[in-house]
Design a protein around this motif. Structure first.
Motif, PDB file in Angstrom:
ATOM      1  N   VAL A  15       0.851  -1.194   0.000  1.00 35.44           N
ATOM      2  CA  VAL A  15       0.000   0.000   0.000  1.00 35.44           C
ATOM      3  C   VAL A  15       0.885   1.242   0.000  1.00 35.44           C
ATOM      4  O   VAL A  15       0.655   2.182  -0.783  1.00 35.44           O
ATOM      5  N   ASP A  16       1.903   1.239   0.846  1.00 35.24           N
ATOM      6  CA  ASP A  16       2.813   2.396   0.888  1.00 35.24           C
ATOM      7  C   ASP A  16       3.420   2.652  -0.498  1.00 35.24           C
ATOM      8  O   ASP A  16       3.512   3.800  -0.942  1.00 35.24           O
ATOM      9  N   ASP A  17       3.799   1.589  -1.189  1.00 35.90           N
ATOM     10  CA  ASP A  17       4.394   1.749  -2.524  1.00 35.90           C
ATOM     11  C   ASP A  17       3.388   2.346  -3.500  1.00 35.90           C
ATOM     12  O   ASP A  17       3.716   3.243  -4.291  1.00 35.90           O
ATOM     13  N   ALA A  18       2.149   1.828  -3.462  1.00 31.06           N
ATOM     14  CA  ALA A  18       1.118   2.317  -4.398  1.00 31.06           C
ATOM     15  C   ALA A  18       0.817   3.794  -4.148  1.00 31.06           C
ATOM     16  O   ALA A  18       0.655   4.582  -5.088  1.00 31.06           O
ATOM     17  N   VAL A  19       0.778   4.176  -2.863  1.00 30.95           N
ATOM     18  CA  VAL A  19       0.479   5.571  -2.514  1.00 30.95           C
ATOM     19  C   VAL A  19       1.635   6.479  -2.948  1.00 30.95           C
ATOM     20  O   VAL A  19       1.435   7.549  -3.537  1.00 30.95           O
ATOM     21  N   ARG A  20       2.848   6.023  -2.696  1.00 29.43           N
ATOM     22  CA  ARG A  20       4.028   6.826  -3.064  1.00 29.43           C
ATOM     23  C   ARG A  20       4.072   7.041  -4.586  1.00 29.43           C
ATOM     24  O   ARG A  20       4.309   8.151  -5.055  1.00 29.43           O
ATOM     25  N   GLU A  21       3.806   5.974  -5.311  1.00 33.10           N
ATOM     26  CA  GLU A  21       3.841   6.067  -6.781  1.00 33.10           C
ATOM     27  C   GLU A  21       2.794   7.085  -7.279  1.00 33.10           C
ATOM     28  O   GLU A  21       3.074   7.911  -8.146  1.00 33.10           O
ATOM     29  N   ALA A  22       1.601   7.025  -6.676  1.00 33.73           N
ATOM     30  CA  ALA A  22       0.527   7.949  -7.091  1.00 33.73           C
ATOM     31  C   ALA A  22       0.913   9.392  -6.769  1.00 33.73           C
ATOM     32  O   ALA A  22       0.754  10.293  -7.603  1.00 33.73           O
ATOM     33  N   ALA A  23       1.458   9.595  -5.566  1.00 34.23           N
ATOM     34  CA  ALA A  23       1.827  10.961  -5.157  1.00 34.23           C
ATOM     35  C   ALA A  23       2.936  11.501  -6.054  1.00 34.23           C
ATOM     36  O   ALA A  23       2.898  12.662  -6.497  1.00 34.23           O
ATOM     37  N   LEU A  24       3.914  10.655  -6.364  1.00 31.20           N
ATOM     38  CA  LEU A  24       5.028  11.103  -7.220  1.00 31.20           C
ATOM     39  C   LEU A  24       4.527  11.421  -8.629  1.00 31.20           C
ATOM     40  O   LEU A  24       5.019  12.355  -9.277  1.00 31.20           O
ATOM     41  N   ARG A  25       3.559  10.650  -9.095  1.00 31.37           N
ATOM     42  CA  ARG A  25       3.000  10.924 -10.433  1.00 31.37           C
ATOM     43  C   ARG A  25       2.394  12.335 -10.472  1.00 31.37           C
ATOM     44  O   ARG A  25       2.635  13.095 -11.400  1.00 31.37           O
ATOM     45  N   VAL A  26       1.629  12.679  -9.417  1.00 38.58           N
ATOM     46  CA  VAL A  26       0.999  14.012  -9.390  1.00 38.58           C
ATOM     47  C   VAL A  26       2.068  15.102  -9.284  1.00 38.58           C
ATOM     48  O   VAL A  26       2.005  16.114  -9.982  1.00 38.58           O
ATOM     49  N   LEU A  27       3.075  14.860  -8.446  1.00 37.82           N
ATOM     50  CA  LEU A  27       4.155  15.851  -8.334  1.00 37.82           C
ATOM     51  C   LEU A  27       4.881  16.004  -9.672  1.00 37.82           C
ATOM     52  O   LEU A  27       5.356  17.084 -10.012  1.00 37.82           O
ATOM     53  N   GLY A  28       4.917  14.910 -10.434  1.00 37.57           N
ATOM     54  CA  GLY A  28       5.592  14.933 -11.736  1.00 37.57           C
ATOM     55  C   GLY A  28       4.818  15.745 -12.764  1.00 37.57           C
ATOM     56  O   GLY A  28       5.390  16.598 -13.445  1.00 37.57           O
ATOM     57  N   HIS A  29       3.496  15.525 -12.863  1.00 39.47           N
ATOM     58  CA  HIS A  29       2.774  16.259 -13.932  1.00 39.47           C
ATOM     59  C   HIS A  29       2.237  17.608 -13.454  1.00 39.47           C
ATOM     60  O   HIS A  29       1.814  18.437 -14.245  1.00 39.47           O
ATOM     61  N   ARG A  30       2.219  17.801 -12.143  1.00 38.13           N
ATOM     62  CA  ARG A  30       1.832  19.083 -11.529  1.00 38.13           C
ATOM     63  C   ARG A  30       0.406  19.506 -11.855  1.00 38.13           C
ATOM     64  O   ARG A  30       0.061  20.689 -11.796  1.00 38.13           O
ATOM     65  N   GLY A  31      -0.441  18.564 -12.185  1.00 36.46           N
ATOM     66  CA  GLY A  31      -1.865  18.887 -12.406  1.00 36.46           C
ATOM     67  C   GLY A  31      -2.594  18.763 -11.083  1.00 36.46           C
ATOM     68  O   GLY A  31      -3.225  17.753 -10.801  1.00 36.46           O
ATOM     69  N   TYR A  32      -2.498  19.817 -10.263  1.00 29.53           N
ATOM     70  CA  TYR A  32      -2.940  19.702  -8.869  1.00 29.53           C
ATOM     71  C   TYR A  32      -4.442  19.914  -8.663  1.00 29.53           C
ATOM     72  O   TYR A  32      -4.973  19.557  -7.620  1.00 29.53           O
ATOM     73  N   VAL A  33      -5.086  20.568  -9.636  1.00 26.54           N
ATOM     74  CA  VAL A  33      -6.493  20.935  -9.417  1.00 26.54           C
ATOM     75  C   VAL A  33      -7.389  20.272 -10.468  1.00 26.54           C
ATOM     76  O   VAL A  33      -7.175  20.468 -11.671  1.00 26.54           O
ATOM     77  N   LEU A  34      -8.362  19.492  -9.991  1.00 28.85           N
ATOM     78  CA  LEU A  34      -9.299  18.755 -10.860  1.00 28.85           C
ATOM     79  C   LEU A  34      -8.528  17.971 -11.937  1.00 28.85           C
ATOM     80  O   LEU A  34      -7.460  17.451 -11.671  1.00 28.85           O
ATOM     81  N   GLY A  35      -9.086  17.844 -13.147  1.00 29.88           N
ATOM     82  CA  GLY A  35      -8.351  17.163 -14.216  1.00 29.88           C
ATOM     83  C   GLY A  35      -8.448  15.646 -14.146  1.00 29.88           C
ATOM     84  O   GLY A  35      -9.316  15.075 -13.473  1.00 29.88           O
TER      85      GLY A  35
END
Ligand SMILES: Cc1ncc(COP(=O)(O)O)c(C=O)c1O
Length: 398
Positions: A15-35
């Motif tokens: 679970v920790d790995d899946a959450v980290r991967e998801a968070a890093l993906r968002v930090l990578g594309h920087r699409g923080y609002v909706l989308g």
């Protein structure tokens, strides 16, 4: 041995790995609002529920507020809910300007009692247009029962009363994601039984975000569209405001984290049920069943899909005879985590003094507030920790 009430660190490396991967993906594309992150989570959530529309919100509270705003509930209206629950439900009703009308709970389930609801509604008068009026003359628009502690309300009975009086139900499903209801019409999913509902993803919920988040749920596509507008200041086209809404948007980061965790939810709920079963065995073996009441589980002898009736968001026992507080202190001294949900019923809260309620108005809720105690039930809780909890209760009550 100390036992925490809750430990988010035991969900496992997967679970920790899946959450980290998801968070890093968002930090990578920087699409923080909706989308796309939010859309993908909303689609997964409604697929998980098996129907309806899911609209990601900044919290369960904001989801409820947005729903009430979408229904145009406000001054001159009244909404019925229970006094024995978390504050948010009544708080949102108050914030719309509507009157909160309390209905007492069933002592066995802690949830809205269909018979109390019937007698409450039967005692009200109608105006010339046929609208049911509260004692203060406000139009009764909605009933909000709460699926408390991970169990499902008696929706058949509540639905029958609501239909008899022509009033809609909004489910407070904040604590029940993944719970099933064994209805007369077959197996239903909590959260999509009534036309509208909402869930909370507060971190300690069965599906918890990495912060605050929630979702409004609804069966009607038009309502879903309205809710999407309301969560974003009433806009569809940027800076053109069709209605007054708010900033109730779920963060893309939270949506991504929740989407990563959603596939694990049924497993966690099953683990919570297994922990509840272990408590039942341990309390029975300790001979404690004459001194405390275990959570009701009407379907525990049936198949697992029906046993989903309870997802044990909390494991709440009942201790009568004025012994609850002393027992909690005893357990705290032994470093065993417990909690009291909820110590003051809402009709006796200072902020609702203006409603004019007094002690004795909702006796079943008041009694529950004096007798309930939540024990550790989280996924990852170890057998020896449960034994320690039960041993602590044996000593504390002897
Ligand atoms: C029964 C109930 N209703 C509403 C809420 C509000 O949800 P949130 O904390 O996400 O605003 C909660 C959550 O704590 C809850 O337990």
């Amino acid at each position: 041995m100390s036992v925490p009430l809750f430990d988010l660190g035991r969900l496992g490396p997967e679970v920790d790995d899946a959450v980290r991967e998801a968070a890093l993906r968002v930090l990578g594309h920087r699409g923080y609002v909706l989308g796309s992150e939010v859309e993908a989570f909303e689609n997964d959530l409604s697929a998980y529920l098996g129907g309806g529309h899911a609209i990601g919100m900044s919290s369960g509270t904001d989801a409820q507020l947005a729903l009430l705003m979408a229904m145009e509930i406000g001054h001159g209206d009244a909404v019925i809910s229970t006094p024995y629950t978390f504050f948010a439900t009544a708080g949102c009703i108050h914030r719309t300007g509507a009157e909160i009308v309390f209905c007492d709970i069933d002592p066995a389930t802690f949830m809205m009692d269909p018979e109390s609801l019937r007698s409450l509604l039967a005692g009200l008068k109608r105006d010339g247009d046929g609208n049911l009026l509260s004692a203060h003359g406000n139009r009764v628009r909605l009933i909000v029962p709460i699926h408390l502690f991970g169990a499902v309300c008696d929706m058949d009975a509540l639905g029958a009363v609501a239909a008899d009086f022509g009033i809609e139900i909004l489910e407070d499903a904040a604590q029940i994601l993944g719970g099933k209801y064994h209805s007369k019409e077959g197996l239903k999913t909590a959260g999509i039984i009534a036309p509208t509902s909402y869930v909370s993803f507060y971190p300690s919920k069965n599906l918890g975000a990495a912060g605050d988040a929630g979702a409004a749920l609804c069966l009607d596509a038009g309502m879903a569209e309205k809710l999407r507008r309301i969560r974003n200041h009433g806009m569809e086209e940027r800076y053109y405001h069709k209605v007054v809404g708010g900033n109730f948007r779920i963060d893309a980061m939270q949506a991504a984290v929740l989407r990563a965790k959603l596939p694990f939810l049924d497993g966690w709920n099953a683990t919570r049920r297994a922990n509840a079963e272990a408590y039942r065995e341990l309390f029975t073996a300790a001979g404690l069943l004459d001194r405390l009441v275990l959570p009701p589980e009407p379907h525990r002898d049936q198949s697992d899909s029906v046993r989903d009736h309870h997802i044990f968001h909390q494991y709440v026992i009942r201790i009568s005879g004025g012994k609850r507080d002393a027992l909690q202190k005893f357990l705290t001294d032994r470093k065993i985590g417990t909690a009291i949900y909820y110590p003051v019923p809402l009709h006796l809260q200072e902020c609702f003094a203006y409603l004019g309620h007094k002690k004795g108005d909702f006796p079943v809720s008041e009694q529950a507030a004096l007798e309930t105690l939540a024990l550790p039930i989280f996924p990852g809780l170890r057998r020896e920790e449960q034994e320690e909890v039960v041993a602590g209760i044996v000593s504390g009550l002897s």
